[in-house]
Write a protein that holds these residues in place. Structure first.
Motif, PDB file in Angstrom:
ATOM      1  N   LEU A 156       0.834  -1.197   0.000  1.00  0.00           N
ATOM      2  CA  LEU A 156       0.000   0.000   0.000  1.00  0.00           C
ATOM      3  C   LEU A 156       0.871   1.251   0.000  1.00  0.00           C
ATOM      4  O   LEU A 156       0.584   2.232  -0.699  1.00  0.00           O
ATOM      5  CB  LEU A 156      -0.924  -0.006   1.224  1.00  0.00           C
ATOM      6  CG  LEU A 156      -2.057   1.016   1.235  1.00  0.00           C
ATOM      7  CD1 LEU A 156      -3.036   0.746   0.109  1.00  0.00           C
ATOM      8  CD2 LEU A 156      -2.783   0.977   2.579  1.00  0.00           C
ATOM      9  N   TRP A 157       1.960   1.217   0.772  1.00  0.00           N
ATOM     10  CA  TRP A 157       2.865   2.370   0.838  1.00  0.00           C
ATOM     11  C   TRP A 157       3.476   2.676  -0.525  1.00  0.00           C
ATOM     12  O   TRP A 157       3.688   3.847  -0.877  1.00  0.00           O
ATOM     13  CB  TRP A 157       3.987   2.089   1.845  1.00  0.00           C
ATOM     14  CG  TRP A 157       5.035   3.152   1.870  1.00  0.00           C
ATOM     15  CD1 TRP A 157       5.031   4.316   2.596  1.00  0.00           C
ATOM     16  CD2 TRP A 157       6.260   3.170   1.114  1.00  0.00           C
ATOM     17  NE1 TRP A 157       6.160   5.051   2.339  1.00  0.00           N
ATOM     18  CE2 TRP A 157       6.933   4.371   1.441  1.00  0.00           C
ATOM     19  CE3 TRP A 157       6.842   2.296   0.204  1.00  0.00           C
ATOM     20  CZ2 TRP A 157       8.166   4.709   0.872  1.00  0.00           C
ATOM     21  CZ3 TRP A 157       8.072   2.635  -0.364  1.00  0.00           C
ATOM     22  CH2 TRP A 157       8.716   3.817  -0.028  1.00  0.00           C
ATOM     23  N   SER A 158       3.753   1.650  -1.302  1.00  0.00           N
ATOM     24  CA  SER A 158       4.370   1.858  -2.612  1.00  0.00           C
ATOM     25  C   SER A 158       3.512   2.729  -3.515  1.00  0.00           C
ATOM     26  O   SER A 158       4.019   3.370  -4.441  1.00  0.00           O
ATOM     27  CB  SER A 158       4.621   0.506  -3.296  1.00  0.00           C
ATOM     28  OG  SER A 158       5.434  -0.322  -2.500  1.00  0.00           O
ATOM     29  N   THR A 159       2.219   2.767  -3.250  1.00  0.00           N
ATOM     30  CA  THR A 159       1.317   3.606  -4.032  1.00  0.00           C
ATOM     31  C   THR A 159       1.668   5.080  -3.873  1.00  0.00           C
ATOM     32  O   THR A 159       1.347   5.892  -4.748  1.00  0.00           O
ATOM     33  CB  THR A 159      -0.134   3.362  -3.592  1.00  0.00           C
ATOM     34  OG1 THR A 159      -0.400   1.957  -3.622  1.00  0.00           O
ATOM     35  CG2 THR A 159      -1.127   4.061  -4.492  1.00  0.00           C
ATOM     36  N   THR A 160       2.330   5.444  -2.762  1.00  0.00           N
ATOM     37  CA  THR A 160       2.690   6.837  -2.518  1.00  0.00           C
ATOM     38  C   THR A 160       3.481   7.412  -3.679  1.00  0.00           C
ATOM     39  O   THR A 160       3.240   8.537  -4.129  1.00  0.00           O
ATOM     40  CB  THR A 160       3.535   6.947  -1.228  1.00  0.00           C
ATOM     41  OG1 THR A 160       2.863   6.288  -0.166  1.00  0.00           O
ATOM     42  CG2 THR A 160       3.760   8.397  -0.852  1.00  0.00           C
ATOM     43  N   ILE A 161       4.438   6.648  -4.179  1.00  0.00           N
ATOM     44  CA  ILE A 161       5.326   7.153  -5.217  1.00  0.00           C
ATOM     45  C   ILE A 161       4.547   7.448  -6.487  1.00  0.00           C
ATOM     46  O   ILE A 161       4.693   8.515  -7.097  1.00  0.00           O
ATOM     47  CB  ILE A 161       6.463   6.138  -5.475  1.00  0.00           C
ATOM     48  CG1 ILE A 161       7.243   5.910  -4.176  1.00  0.00           C
ATOM     49  CG2 ILE A 161       7.380   6.619  -6.593  1.00  0.00           C
ATOM     50  CD1 ILE A 161       8.280   4.811  -4.274  1.00  0.00           C
ATOM     51  N   GLY A 162       3.705   6.500  -6.885  1.00  0.00           N
ATOM     52  CA  GLY A 162       2.905   6.720  -8.079  1.00  0.00           C
ATOM     53  C   GLY A 162       1.939   7.878  -7.932  1.00  0.00           C
ATOM     54  O   GLY A 162       1.732   8.664  -8.866  1.00  0.00           O
ATOM     55  N   SER A 163       1.328   8.015  -6.741  1.00  0.00           N
ATOM     56  CA  SER A 163       0.347   9.079  -6.523  1.00  0.00           C
ATOM     57  C   SER A 163       0.986  10.457  -6.532  1.00  0.00           C
ATOM     58  O   SER A 163       0.322  11.457  -6.795  1.00  0.00           O
ATOM     59  CB  SER A 163      -0.392   8.853  -5.197  1.00  0.00           C
ATOM     60  OG  SER A 163       0.490   9.001  -4.100  1.00  0.00           O
ATOM     61  N   VAL A 164       2.292  10.519  -6.245  1.00  0.00           N
ATOM     62  CA  VAL A 164       3.007  11.795  -6.275  1.00  0.00           C
ATOM     63  C   VAL A 164       3.500  12.107  -7.687  1.00  0.00           C
ATOM     64  O   VAL A 164       3.378  13.230  -8.178  1.00  0.00           O
ATOM     65  CB  VAL A 164       4.192  11.773  -5.287  1.00  0.00           C
ATOM     66  CG1 VAL A 164       5.063  13.010  -5.476  1.00  0.00           C
ATOM     67  CG2 VAL A 164       3.679  11.706  -3.856  1.00  0.00           C
ATOM     68  N   ILE A 303      -3.962  18.770  -0.514  1.00  0.00           N
ATOM     69  CA  ILE A 303      -4.237  17.442  -1.064  1.00  0.00           C
ATOM     70  C   ILE A 303      -2.999  16.542  -0.942  1.00  0.00           C
ATOM     71  O   ILE A 303      -3.114  15.343  -0.650  1.00  0.00           O
ATOM     72  CB  ILE A 303      -4.679  17.546  -2.538  1.00  0.00           C
ATOM     73  CG1 ILE A 303      -6.006  18.313  -2.635  1.00  0.00           C
ATOM     74  CG2 ILE A 303      -4.820  16.166  -3.152  1.00  0.00           C
ATOM     75  CD1 ILE A 303      -7.158  17.647  -1.918  1.00  0.00           C
ATOM     76  N   SER A 304      -1.817  17.124  -1.142  1.00  0.00           N
ATOM     77  CA  SER A 304      -0.585  16.346  -0.982  1.00  0.00           C
ATOM     78  C   SER A 304      -0.443  15.847   0.454  1.00  0.00           C
ATOM     79  O   SER A 304      -0.027  14.709   0.695  1.00  0.00           O
ATOM     80  CB  SER A 304       0.632  17.187  -1.367  1.00  0.00           C
ATOM     81  OG  SER A 304       0.608  17.520  -2.739  1.00  0.00           O
ATOM     82  N   GLY A 305      -0.797  16.689   1.402  1.00  0.00           N
ATOM     83  CA  GLY A 305      -0.764  16.266   2.805  1.00  0.00           C
ATOM     84  C   GLY A 305      -1.752  15.154   3.081  1.00  0.00           C
ATOM     85  O   GLY A 305      -1.484  14.235   3.864  1.00  0.00           O
ATOM     86  N   HIS A 306      -2.887  15.219   2.418  1.00  0.00           N
ATOM     87  CA  HIS A 306      -3.891  14.158   2.549  1.00  0.00           C
ATOM     88  C   HIS A 306      -3.342  12.830   2.013  1.00  0.00           C
ATOM     89  O   HIS A 306      -3.477  11.784   2.666  1.00  0.00           O
ATOM     90  CB  HIS A 306      -5.149  14.560   1.777  1.00  0.00           C
ATOM     91  CG  HIS A 306      -6.164  13.479   1.655  1.00  0.00           C
ATOM     92  ND1 HIS A 306      -6.857  12.965   2.733  1.00  0.00           N
ATOM     93  CD2 HIS A 306      -6.602  12.779   0.563  1.00  0.00           C
ATOM     94  CE1 HIS A 306      -7.687  12.025   2.319  1.00  0.00           C
ATOM     95  NE2 HIS A 306      -7.541  11.881   1.011  1.00  0.00           N
TER      96      HIS A 306
END
Length: 441
Positions: A156-164, A303-306
């Protein structure tokens, strides 16, 4: 003096062979999440712009988001049933491949100015979102019970990179479009198509053995042991129990399991409610901030903080859930939701309070989704697991889409504070369900 019979056997998840496969599976899933997540991120930021450009109407900008969400909702159960029959590698690999096909159609719609191609492309591209969500379950198939939430949270954490990265591909995409002589907005979807196809190739080519198939072999007590590998040998191409899975692994059987198993039902309700609360409040926060005069930069940072709250701390949440238990972690998440609703609802345009509220909204979602998903996997028999997981994700997306759609009229009628009050009320049934379970225990 203890005898050999007194020594508890090592759980199969703790065997060196299984642990090695589990580590490799999590690494491959994480890589696919990063690459595929970039593609999914493109649809969030560039998708509405492409729809508006193709249709020459602002109405279609909202339709793009709806079509993507609908695509994710429609394939949740089919992807799960495909995993039931053919394993996670086939299900997830096919999901990313369908998303890549959707990206190709979106490029074609930009070139031809075709609205039907646009809508079908968005529907197919939404399959990437569903695949992205179901990947977390694959990380838990071979994990030991006391490490299940952490394994799930890493993916789930790996999604952070793609979402950024994904939402920021408009300018690089424009350069690609120029080189390929395509419409400007089509370039971002060229990159998205390449990324989703790469995620599919990673899973098809590298995720062997399949984690779900291997877990079935170990849980089949009658399976013979392969002399070369030391693991139970497959009885057929799905790793044994194929006939049993086909008989028992239906959606109807999964729903029956949810009705009869309070812990699994609690996990299901937690995931659906958390995603609905998050989607409803997050969707309308930029609108409220804009009405209070805040610029796009401030909205973007909020939104980035969210997103940071949603994904960045998930490994820590996973470790906490494994250490103190899934149910206490879920309850902590509902408490975070309540604090978030209070801050956002009483912010009255305060940037600091809005940022804190939306960050906590994402964090509450992380607590609920990580612990809820781990609890769902823990309380569901393997033969029913993919179907139950797919039903949960489909329900999560459908109810969240309805919640996000109703959030606008509610805010227009009663204001952003009332929307957050309703979000807080939605959390209360989860807490009431928890109280009932504790009392019954």
């Amino acid at each position: 003096m203890s005898t050999p019979q007194d020594i508890a056997p090592t759980p199969w998840q703790e065997q060196d062979r299984v642990r090695a496969v589990q580590k490799r599976t999590v690494r491959i899933l994480s890589a696919a999440q990063i690459v595929g997540g970039v593609g999914v991120g493109v649809s969030v930021s560039v998708g509405p712009l492409l729809a508006e450009s193709v249709a020459q109407s602002e109405t279609y900008a909202g339709l793009a988001r709806t079509a993507t969400t609908a695509g994710a909702a429609l394939v949740g159960i089919p992807l799960a049933l495909l995993a039931q029959r053919r394993g996670r590698r086939t299900s997830l690999g096919a999901g990313w491949l369908v998303a890549a096909a959707g990206g190709g159609l979106l490029i074609a719609s930009a070139v031809s100015r075709s609205i039907p191609l646009l809508i079908v492309g968005m529907l197919l591209f939404g399959v990437g979102s569903a695949t992205n969500q179901q990947s977390r379950y694959a990380a838990a198939d071979l994990a030991a019970p006391h490490r299940r939430a952490h394994a799930l949270s890493i993916v789930l954490w790996s999604t952070t990179i793609g979402s950024v990265i994904g939402p920021n591909l408009a300018d690089p995409g424009a350069a690609v479009a120029s080189a390929l002589h395509l419409p400007r907005l089509a370039g971002a979807f060229v990159l998205a198509t390449v990324c989703t196809a790469a995620a599919s190739a990673l899973l098809w080519g590298l995720m062997r053995p399949d984690p779900l198939t291997l877990s079935r072999r170990y849980q089949d007590a009658d399976a013979p042991v392969d002399k070369d590998t030391g693991i139970p040998a497959a009885q057929d191409e799905t790793g044994g129990q194929k006939k049993k899975d086909r008989q028992n692994g239906t959606v109807r059987a999964g729903l029956r399991h949810l009705r009869r198993t309070p812990q699994a039902a609690f996990a299901f309700v937690t995931i659906v409610v958390a995603h609905t609360v998050m989607a409803a409040v997050m969707t309308m926060t930029p609108v409220d901030m804009s009405e209070h005069g805040h610029g796009l930069t401030v909205v973007g940072v909020t939104i980035s903080g969210h997103l940071l709250g949603m994904y960045a701390f998930s490994p820590l949440v996973g470790r906490l859930s494994d250490r103190i238990g899934h149910m206490p972690t879920i309850v902590a998440g509902q408490t975070v939701f309540l604090v978030s609703a209070a801050l956002s609802g009483m912010g009255h345009g305060s940037v600091g309070m809005m940022m804190a509220g939306l960050f906590l909204l994402g964090l509450g979602w992380s607590f609920s989704l990580v612990a809820g998903s781990a609890m769902l996997s823990e309380t569901t028999p393997l033969a029913l697991l993919p179907g139950v997981q797919g039903t949960t994700d489909t329900s999560m997306n459908v109810v969240a889409a309805v919640g996000a759609g109703l959030a606008g009229p509610l805010m227009g009628w009663a204001g952003f504070g009332a929307l957050n009050a309703v979000a807080a009320v939605l959390v209360l049934p989860v807490l009431a369900f928890w109280a009932v379970l504790v009392r019954a225990r």
